[in-house]
Design a protein around this motif. Structure first.
Motif, PDB file in Angstrom:
ATOM      1  N   PHE A   1      46.474  45.291  37.925  1.00  0.00           N
ATOM      2  CA  PHE A   1      46.848  44.140  38.760  1.00  0.00           C
ATOM      3  C   PHE A   1      45.945  42.933  38.610  1.00  0.00           C
ATOM      4  O   PHE A   1      46.228  41.874  39.131  1.00  0.00           O
ATOM      5  N   VAL A   2      44.876  43.083  37.854  1.00  0.00           N
ATOM      6  CA  VAL A   2      43.912  41.984  37.776  1.00  0.00           C
ATOM      7  C   VAL A   2      43.477  41.753  36.335  1.00  0.00           C
ATOM      8  O   VAL A   2      43.481  42.666  35.525  1.00  0.00           O
TER       9      VAL A   2
ATOM     10  N   LEU B   1      38.581  36.303  39.129  1.00  0.00           N
ATOM     11  CA  LEU B   1      37.206  35.822  39.000  1.00  0.00           C
ATOM     12  C   LEU B   1      36.217  36.967  39.242  1.00  0.00           C
ATOM     13  O   LEU B   1      35.244  37.134  38.494  1.00  0.00           O
ATOM     14  N   ILE B   2      36.495  37.758  40.273  1.00  0.00           N
ATOM     15  CA  ILE B   2      35.620  38.910  40.557  1.00  0.00           C
ATOM     16  C   ILE B   2      35.676  39.904  39.387  1.00  0.00           C
ATOM     17  O   ILE B   2      34.645  40.379  38.909  1.00  0.00           O
ATOM     18  N   LYS B   3      36.880  40.201  38.943  1.00  0.00           N
ATOM     19  CA  LYS B   3      37.037  41.143  37.826  1.00  0.00           C
ATOM     20  C   LYS B   3      36.255  40.667  36.588  1.00  0.00           C
ATOM     21  O   LYS B   3      35.519  41.433  35.966  1.00  0.00           O
TER      22      LYS B   3
ATOM     23  N   MET C   1      50.233  36.906  48.040  1.00  0.00           N
ATOM     24  CA  MET C   1      48.972  36.201  47.735  1.00  0.00           C
ATOM     25  C   MET C   1      49.305  34.985  46.894  1.00  0.00           C
ATOM     26  O   MET C   1      50.012  35.100  45.891  1.00  0.00           O
TER      27      MET C   1
ATOM     28  N   LEU D   1      52.860  40.726  43.569  1.00  0.00           N
ATOM     29  CA  LEU D   1      51.690  40.151  44.231  1.00  0.00           C
ATOM     30  C   LEU D   1      51.916  38.721  44.755  1.00  0.00           C
ATOM     31  O   LEU D   1      51.475  38.383  45.857  1.00  0.00           O
TER      32      LEU D   1
ATOM     33  N   ASP E   1      43.781  34.223  41.700  1.00  0.00           N
ATOM     34  CA  ASP E   1      42.754  33.806  40.736  1.00  0.00           C
ATOM     35  C   ASP E   1      41.373  34.315  41.144  1.00  0.00           C
ATOM     36  O   ASP E   1      40.531  34.623  40.294  1.00  0.00           O
ATOM     37  N   PHE E   2      41.170  34.386  42.461  1.00  0.00           N
ATOM     38  CA  PHE E   2      39.862  34.859  42.928  1.00  0.00           C
ATOM     39  C   PHE E   2      39.664  36.339  42.603  1.00  0.00           C
ATOM     40  O   PHE E   2      38.564  36.777  42.270  1.00  0.00           O
ATOM     41  N   LEU E   3      40.748  37.123  42.675  1.00  0.00           N
ATOM     42  CA  LEU E   3      40.660  38.528  42.236  1.00  0.00           C
ATOM     43  C   LEU E   3      40.199  38.584  40.784  1.00  0.00           C
ATOM     44  O   LEU E   3      39.319  39.360  40.408  1.00  0.00           O
TER      45      LEU E   3
ATOM     46  N   ASP F   1      45.762  30.713  44.031  1.00  0.00           N
ATOM     47  CA  ASP F   1      44.308  30.590  44.150  1.00  0.00           C
ATOM     48  C   ASP F   1      43.672  31.912  44.587  1.00  0.00           C
ATOM     49  O   ASP F   1      42.595  32.281  44.111  1.00  0.00           O
ATOM     50  N   SER F   2      44.337  32.607  45.487  1.00  0.00           N
ATOM     51  CA  SER F   2      43.789  33.879  45.974  1.00  0.00           C
ATOM     52  C   SER F   2      43.849  34.929  44.861  1.00  0.00           C
ATOM     53  O   SER F   2      42.907  35.709  44.680  1.00  0.00           O
TER      54      SER F   2
ATOM     55  N   ALA G   1      33.748  38.645  36.390  1.00  0.00           N
ATOM     56  CA  ALA G   1      32.294  38.643  36.591  1.00  0.00           C
ATOM     57  C   ALA G   1      31.719  40.047  36.456  1.00  0.00           C
ATOM     58  O   ALA G   1      30.654  40.245  35.878  1.00  0.00           O
TER      59      ALA G   1
END
Lengths: 457, 457
Positions: free
Chosen positions: A456-457, A440-442, A430, A426, A436-438, A433-434, A444
């Motif tokens: 992967f997340v 963050l969504i996971k 990516m 990955l 990390d955003f994955l 930071d990008s 949440a």
């Protein structure tokens, strides 16, 4: 091994017949078409959304991993329960709930097999475009989880382009619905698209509304032979660059063609360095015109033979050859990796040169198969994992292929997903930071990480 | 009013020339094409992603609302800064960074005007399909924020179908990138799709990679006249139900046609109860065949006149009529609402009947304009807000229209978005748990609610 109370709670929901936990039963749900294996503690076969929600509530209470499974045809390890826990197999949620061709949608449960949906649509003169190689066994739920593609996605787009809406069981056990039967719908965030391709890491999809499209009036298919693989790749960029968008444009190199011939003998040209299987569809006059232009383009690029399928049977035979590639390679050696790297289509010639160089460098025989029209390459290696020295070279060669793809502006996966197979790579495409955003969504959406952990997340 | 330190910090980033805070300047950024107005405290015109990120960091520190703005053509109130704070106007980030037709993508900054992108693509024989009514002034950033549609989305799909990747400034000030130049890309969650249509509530899009497509060889356009609006609507379902997918199929009722004629006199048939503007494109033989089938279908449904545009000029004139509708209605009365309700296409006849009944019931003259082929209706009301009694009836009639749409399996918006306009109606099409999930995503991505607060989430 689950504790007795949890086991009882789960059996209370689903009944003994749809609950498996004997080792010999579990073994069948430990793997997909990738290389890793890991046993679940139990396999459950829900039949309703309410059952799925009840199971998730039990799992959430006990922080038990829940991994969704369709037909297990994934080639990236997505459905492998690496943290054990529960596998939810959707094979018994396989109803086609509605086919509505007047409004161009179908509503299905996740366990519906792609080909069964096609069969339900065909009498109405409609079809569902995404056609992964596994079309005859893979499920729509699995296709959605991996955002599956296929040859005809060149013209028609991938799964996410056809998902109008869905029902999802969240980690809380709550059931939510996004999207609608309407082709145009901008009511709230596009959450169906977020769940499509999420590989079961965000929630469990229990119902899907799909866009379906009218069958074309005509289809024309040609097999084009080249004496040079570079010419083959140039023909691909040349056709796409000229503004023609065929339904499919499949590229096979000599190794791939000969592997197919050795195994099934379909009469493909063994001496060819490169072969293109090109299909167009639409109104017959348009097919005629497009095919004429395609033939001009391939001849300009040095095609030595252009053979058109004269009958539906001949056409099916050409496609059967293409579809058998994976099985054919699997016969060559005990282990096979079908990789999936995508580059912008103008970079296809360069990427093919790089793949061949990498094969030489690591002394690995790499077959090249590609949905070439959209730059989606499937380098194939058949090898023996038990030969540690060889296997190390195989893995290194794939690392080199991904790096080459990324360098050419490509990406790690066009349609196979990330799963276990691609997670280490990955960072090639990516930044931190990008990525990390994955996460963050996971976090949440699934704060206790119960859905398909370890991926992967 | 911002405190002096914040003001200084912002001017330090962007310079005085690109910072506005005098009341007469701010007034221009208080509204869109919807009804609400609210003054920002300052308007900033960033030129680079780094500036956007620096501004967001200041805003985050001080919990200042940040509302993105393109051309302000939204009709749902999306860019209205209801909680005041900063408006970031992207008009100076308007570079077309790359046009690559060999690989079929374009990279643009958010402030690029849609029509300017079309002009950049045309010499290469390519175009970007989404064509909102505001195409000549609205920006790609705004189109992405609202997931804009347009007439030709019937065949070609909406904005989200063309967004391959993007760069986004998050609430933390971090800059992330999702997607790539590759048409097929399943590397991680489909986050470009999440931001597309998010109306600036999740982050600020600072660069966009768009898929572009070859221009068709031929285009054919007809204007079809009916003596009965029911027949007009039936013709729409009949064409779509038969498997033909035109580029566009625009429906106008008598009131709409006459409003256009009163204002600009383009020679539309004033006596017609319903008019369809239908366009097909593709290879010329295919257009010919499809148009023949369309003409058969409309005649079967009672069309009284079928007039084909003989020249490009005639075609432009027909489209000019259609495109002017909004402006024309705006001339009738001080206030106009262009609504946006979508139903499955087979329900178009029923929905039109309902809209007319609702008009009678509330004694409101409602013009019907529709991208009818995908069931996307734009009921139009021109009225005077200062007439409180009338205005109350107008609002009630729209509530009744949304309820009718929802009852027919439709949705609140096909292309205009939710913004301020539709938030109260969300419960008609999303239950509490599903709406809560929108909020969960919003809270996770923008925990201090700095991005476009006070909107649908």
């Amino acid at each position: 091994m689950l504790n007795a109370d949890v086991r009882t709670a789960l059996i209370d929901i689903i009944g003994k017949k749809r609950y498996l936990d004997r080792p010999e039963e579990l073994a069948c749900y430990a793997y997909d078409a990738f290389l890793e294996e890991s046993l679940p503690d139990a396999v459950l076969f829900p039949q309703t959304t309410a059952e799925v929600a009840a199971i998730v509530r039990v799992a959430a209470t006990h922080r038990l991993p829940v991994t969704a499974r369709g037909a297990g045809t994934s080639v990236c390890g997505a459905p492998v329960p690496v943290h054990h826990g529960l596998v939810l197999c959707f094979s018994k949620m396989n109803r086609i709930i509605e086919v509505n061709t007047a409004d161009r949608y179908a509503i299905v449960e996740p366990g519906v097999i792609n080909a069964d949906l096609q069969r339900a649509l065909a009498p109405h003169g409609f079809f569902y475009p995404p056609d992964p190689g596994s079309i005859n066994i893979s499920t729509i739920g699995g296709n959605v989880a991996l955002n599956a593609g296929g040859p005809r996605c060149l013209k028609y787009g991938v799964t996410v382009d056809y998902v109008l809406g869905m029902e999802v069981v969240l980690a809380s056990g709550k059931v939510v619905r996004f999207g609608s039967r309407n082709v145009k719908d901008v009511t709230g965030y596009k959450l169906s698209a977020l769940f499509c391709g999420s590989e079961g890491t965000l929630g469990l999809v229990t119902e899907i509304i799909l866009k379906v499209v009218p069958q074309p009036e005509a289809v024309r298919t040609v097999l084009v032979t080249f004496n040079d693989l570079d010419d083959t790749a140039r023909a691909v960029s040349s056709i796409i660059g000229s503004g023609i968008i065929p339904v499919a444009m499949e590229l096979m190199d000599k190794m791939t063609v000969n592997a197919i011939e050795d195994a099934v003998g379909l009469g493909l040209p063994r001496e060819a360095e490169g072969v293109l299987l090109i299909e167009v569809d639409g109104i017959s006059e348009a097919c005629e015109r497009e095919m004429r232009r395609i033939v001009e383009k391939v001849r300009e690029c040095g095609a030595v033979e252009v053979k058109e399928a004269a009958t539906a049977q001949e056409r099916d035979q050409l496609w059967a050859a293409r579809r058998q590639t994976y099985g054919v390679f699997a016969k060559i050696a005990p282990d096979i990796i079908s990789e999936d790297v995508t580059v912008p289509v103008s970079k296809v010639p360069e990427m093919i040169r790089r793949i061949r160089e990498i094969g030489k460098q690591y002394q690995v025989a790499i077959g090249v198969l590609a949905h070439a029209g959209d730059g989606n390459m499937h380098p194939l290696i058949a090898a023996d994992r038990s030969n540690k020295e060889e296997w190390a070279r195989v893995l290194e060669s794939f690392g080199a292929i991904f790096a080459a793809g990324a360098e050419l502006g490509g990406t790690l996966s066009g349609e196979h997903g990330i799963g276990l197979a691609k997670t280490p790579y990955l960072p090639l495409v990516m930044d931190q930071d990008s990525r990390d955003f994955l996460k963050l969504i996971k976090r949440a959406v699934d704060p206790d990480n119960i859905f398909n952990p370890g991926k992967f997340v």
